[in-house]
Design a protein around this motif. Sequence first.
Motif, PDB file in Angstrom:
ATOM      1  N   TYR A 221       0.645  -1.500   0.239  1.00  0.00           N
ATOM      2  CA  TYR A 221      -0.011   0.347   0.257  1.00  0.00           C
ATOM      3  C   TYR A 221       0.898   1.221   0.125  1.00  0.00           C
ATOM      4  CZ  TYR A 221      -4.211  -2.489   0.226  1.00  0.00           C
ATOM      5  OH  TYR A 221      -5.552  -3.395   1.050  1.00  0.00           O
ATOM      6  N   THR A 222       1.691   1.300   0.974  1.00  0.00           N
ATOM      7  CA  THR A 222       2.578   2.909   1.379  1.00  0.00           C
ATOM      8  C   THR A 222       3.379   2.537  -0.397  1.00  0.00           C
ATOM      9  OG1 THR A 222       4.797   1.335   2.053  1.00  0.00           O
ATOM     10  CG2 THR A 222       2.748   2.525   3.239  1.00  0.00           C
ATOM     11  N   ALA A 223       3.564   1.818  -1.073  1.00  0.00           N
ATOM     12  CA  ALA A 223       4.340   1.904  -2.332  1.00  0.00           C
ATOM     13  C   ALA A 223       3.729   2.191  -3.147  1.00  0.00           C
ATOM     14  CB  ALA A 223       5.125   0.082  -2.398  1.00  0.00           C
ATOM     15  N   ALA A 224       2.617   2.269  -3.024  1.00  0.00           N
ATOM     16  CA  ALA A 224       2.046   2.675  -4.406  1.00  0.00           C
ATOM     17  C   ALA A 224       0.950   3.747  -4.118  1.00  0.00           C
ATOM     18  CB  ALA A 224       0.635   1.229  -4.751  1.00  0.00           C
ATOM     19  N   TYR A 225       0.805   4.323  -3.053  1.00  0.00           N
ATOM     20  CA  TYR A 225       0.246   5.477  -2.887  1.00  0.00           C
ATOM     21  C   TYR A 225       0.891   5.949  -1.574  1.00  0.00           C
ATOM     22  CZ  TYR A 225      -4.998   7.942  -2.260  1.00  0.00           C
ATOM     23  OH  TYR A 225      -5.806   8.645  -2.283  1.00  0.00           O
ATOM     24  N   PRO A 226       0.256   7.419  -1.233  1.00  0.00           N
ATOM     25  CA  PRO A 226       0.866   8.169  -0.222  1.00  0.00           C
ATOM     26  C   PRO A 226       0.437   8.846   0.704  1.00  0.00           C
ATOM     27  CG  PRO A 226      -0.205  10.290  -2.542  1.00  0.00           C
ATOM     28  CD  PRO A 226      -0.262   8.540  -3.059  1.00  0.00           C
ATOM     29  N   PHE A 227       0.160   7.570   1.491  1.00  0.00           N
ATOM     30  CA  PHE A 227      -1.102   7.899   3.017  1.00  0.00           C
ATOM     31  C   PHE A 227       0.326   8.547   3.306  1.00  0.00           C
ATOM     32  CE2 PHE A 227      -2.362   3.126   1.170  1.00  0.00           C
ATOM     33  CZ  PHE A 227      -4.118   3.704   1.171  1.00  0.00           C
ATOM     34  N   LYS A 228      -1.045   9.087   4.915  1.00  0.00           N
ATOM     35  CA  LYS A 228      -0.328  10.228   5.777  1.00  0.00           C
ATOM     36  C   LYS A 228       0.435   8.911   6.995  1.00  0.00           C
ATOM     37  CE  LYS A 228      -2.700  13.676   3.491  1.00  0.00           C
ATOM     38  NZ  LYS A 228      -3.923  15.061   3.857  1.00  0.00           N
ATOM     39  N   GLY A 229      -0.259   8.466   7.274  1.00  0.00           N
ATOM     40  CA  GLY A 229      -0.458   7.433   8.419  1.00  0.00           C
ATOM     41  C   GLY A 229      -0.264   6.729   8.507  1.00  0.00           C
ATOM     42  N   ASN A 230      -1.829   6.507   9.815  1.00  0.00           N
ATOM     43  CA  ASN A 230      -2.211   5.080  10.008  1.00  0.00           C
ATOM     44  C   ASN A 230      -3.416   5.304   9.682  1.00  0.00           C
ATOM     45  OD1 ASN A 230      -0.785   3.352  11.309  1.00  0.00           O
ATOM     46  ND2 ASN A 230      -2.371   4.000  13.190  1.00  0.00           N
ATOM     47  N   VAL A 231      -4.653   3.953   8.507  1.00  0.00           N
ATOM     48  CA  VAL A 231      -5.355   3.946   7.254  1.00  0.00           C
ATOM     49  C   VAL A 231      -6.625   2.606   8.172  1.00  0.00           C
ATOM     50  CG1 VAL A 231      -3.602   4.312   5.983  1.00  0.00           C
ATOM     51  CG2 VAL A 231      -4.104   1.812   6.490  1.00  0.00           C
ATOM     52  N   ASP A 232      -7.363   2.974   7.380  1.00  0.00           N
ATOM     53  CA  ASP A 232      -8.662   2.082   7.625  1.00  0.00           C
ATOM     54  C   ASP A 232      -8.854   0.961   6.589  1.00  0.00           C
ATOM     55  OD1 ASP A 232      -9.447   3.914  10.047  1.00  0.00           O
ATOM     56  OD2 ASP A 232     -10.741   4.887   8.886  1.00  0.00           O
ATOM     57  N   ARG A 233      -8.429   0.396   6.607  1.00  0.00           N
ATOM     58  CA  ARG A 233      -9.140  -0.952   5.598  1.00  0.00           C
ATOM     59  C   ARG A 233     -10.152  -1.370   5.703  1.00  0.00           C
ATOM     60  NH1 ARG A 233      -3.831  -4.883   5.944  1.00  0.00           N
ATOM     61  NH2 ARG A 233      -4.350  -5.728   3.887  1.00  0.00           N
ATOM     62  N   TRP A 234      -9.802  -2.055   4.138  1.00  0.00           N
ATOM     63  CA  TRP A 234     -11.557  -2.998   3.590  1.00  0.00           C
ATOM     64  C   TRP A 234     -10.876  -4.206   3.411  1.00  0.00           C
ATOM     65  CZ3 TRP A 234     -10.988   1.887   1.412  1.00  0.00           C
ATOM     66  CH2 TRP A 234     -10.732   1.178   0.065  1.00  0.00           C
ATOM     67  N   GLN A 235     -11.584  -5.076   3.396  1.00  0.00           N
ATOM     68  CA  GLN A 235     -11.600  -6.270   2.446  1.00  0.00           C
ATOM     69  C   GLN A 235     -13.240  -6.539   2.631  1.00  0.00           C
ATOM     70  OE1 GLN A 235      -9.222  -8.893   5.458  1.00  0.00           O
ATOM     71  NE2 GLN A 235      -6.861  -8.287   5.115  1.00  0.00           N
ATOM     72  N   GLU A 236     -13.791  -6.805   0.810  1.00  0.00           N
ATOM     73  CA  GLU A 236     -14.671  -7.521   0.889  1.00  0.00           C
ATOM     74  C   GLU A 236     -14.988  -8.169  -0.366  1.00  0.00           C
ATOM     75  OE1 GLU A 236     -17.223  -4.500  -1.043  1.00  0.00           O
ATOM     76  OE2 GLU A 236     -16.959  -3.065   0.806  1.00  0.00           O
ATOM     77  N   ILE A 237     -14.126  -9.736   0.285  1.00  0.00           N
ATOM     78  CA  ILE A 237     -14.389 -11.097  -0.404  1.00  0.00           C
ATOM     79  C   ILE A 237     -16.481 -11.171  -1.216  1.00  0.00           C
ATOM     80  CG2 ILE A 237     -13.817 -13.440  -0.564  1.00  0.00           C
ATOM     81  CD1 ILE A 237     -12.514 -11.749   2.051  1.00  0.00           C
ATOM     82  N   GLU A 238     -16.064 -11.418  -2.117  1.00  0.00           N
ATOM     83  CA  GLU A 238     -17.432 -12.110  -2.877  1.00  0.00           C
ATOM     84  C   GLU A 238     -17.508 -12.848  -3.782  1.00  0.00           C
ATOM     85  OE1 GLU A 238     -20.412  -8.683  -4.070  1.00  0.00           O
ATOM     86  OE2 GLU A 238     -20.014 -10.342  -6.536  1.00  0.00           O
ATOM     87  N   PHE A 239     -18.069 -14.426  -3.325  1.00  0.00           N
ATOM     88  CA  PHE A 239     -17.474 -16.122  -3.894  1.00  0.00           C
ATOM     89  C   PHE A 239     -18.906 -16.234  -4.358  1.00  0.00           C
ATOM     90  CE2 PHE A 239     -18.649 -20.167  -3.653  1.00  0.00           C
ATOM     91  CZ  PHE A 239     -17.994 -21.174  -4.272  1.00  0.00           C
ATOM     92  N   HIS A 240     -18.274 -16.338  -6.254  1.00  0.00           N
ATOM     93  CA  HIS A 240     -19.275 -17.011  -7.412  1.00  0.00           C
ATOM     94  C   HIS A 240     -19.063 -18.554  -7.076  1.00  0.00           C
ATOM     95  CE1 HIS A 240     -21.163 -13.214  -7.585  1.00  0.00           C
ATOM     96  NE2 HIS A 240     -19.702 -13.123  -7.461  1.00  0.00           N
TER      97      HIS A 240
END
Length: 357
Positions: A221-240
């Motif tokens: 994440y830090t390699a790809a985006y300029p976050f300022k510090g801690n983050v709120d993360r999400w994971q949404e998984i949809e099984f078909h």
Amino acid sequence: MSASAAESLAHDAAPSVPRFPLDQWYVAALGWELKDQPLGRTLLNKPVVLFRTADGQVAALEDRCCHRALPLSNGTLEERGVRCGYHGLLFSADGKCLEIPGQDKLPSKAKVPAYHVREQDRIVWIWFGSEAHPQPTCEPPVYDVHSSGKYLFDGDVYHYDAPYQLIHDNLMDLSHLGYVHLHTIGGNASIHMNAQMKVEEIGDVVRVVRHMPDSVPPPTYTAAYPFKGNVDRWQEIEFHVSHLRIWTGAVDASTDAVDDPERGGFHMRGFHGVTPETDTTSHYFWTMATNPKSDPEAVKAKVIEQTILTFDEDKVVVEAQYRNMCRFEGRPLLDIHVDAGANRARRIIEQLRNSTR
């Protein structure tokens, strides 16, 4: 006839349960795999040759010439179809033999079975139907992440020496990230194991949502985006049944709501087409899409590089897991709280297998 003999006869006459759910579209290839050569691939224990016609349409035939059984994938592509590499029989996209070199008459048996195959959003889907539904009963899934223009993406194919449902299990349970993927998409293992989790089942779809507020962003994440510090993360998984869709990402802590469909921040949208090759081996077709904030091609390349490292780690774990399951065959396995989504997915697979016998 004795009762036991009658029971045995009835059992033999009963329709067998298919190894895999039928009446489904499965992923056969990624669109960019089909170029100027036929592609041989075993899918659901069926040898198939995939190719493009002269007008760019996809086609799929049984991978066996009806003359001397050479795989048609060993042949060549021509404007009218695929030519066998042994004696030159030429077959069209619907399996009909168009030409036998040196012979004018074409026997009625000069044909090979053809499969229903479609390309949708750069994904090639193949229909495996039951006896009751040899023709497709629906259109293949739409995946507009590839076509909306909102994301950059790339992908590839893995071959697993493990049954396909072990890959489902791995993808349905992202709590392992903190242990398996420490140097890429991982993060604090305790936060992963204790993340808020919601599991719901809608028809043949299982959805798992996990939130991890105020987390340290992982290296990818830090390699790809300029976050300022801690983050709120999400994971949404949809099984078909034939694939999974996983949307992960993060926003700077206490900015956007992680359940807002239009939230900003860093996004990784993964497509995971998990198709059985055989009972014990699998094809894993994946793409990863992202939304670079700046320097788009460089960021996309970084995300894809990190994704490959992550999936390499998963492959090692899943294949080692299966080898050990074979060594300790019959030994019971313990379920814990993070297995809820995977267990629901397995129940759906079993129900569908039994419904298409």
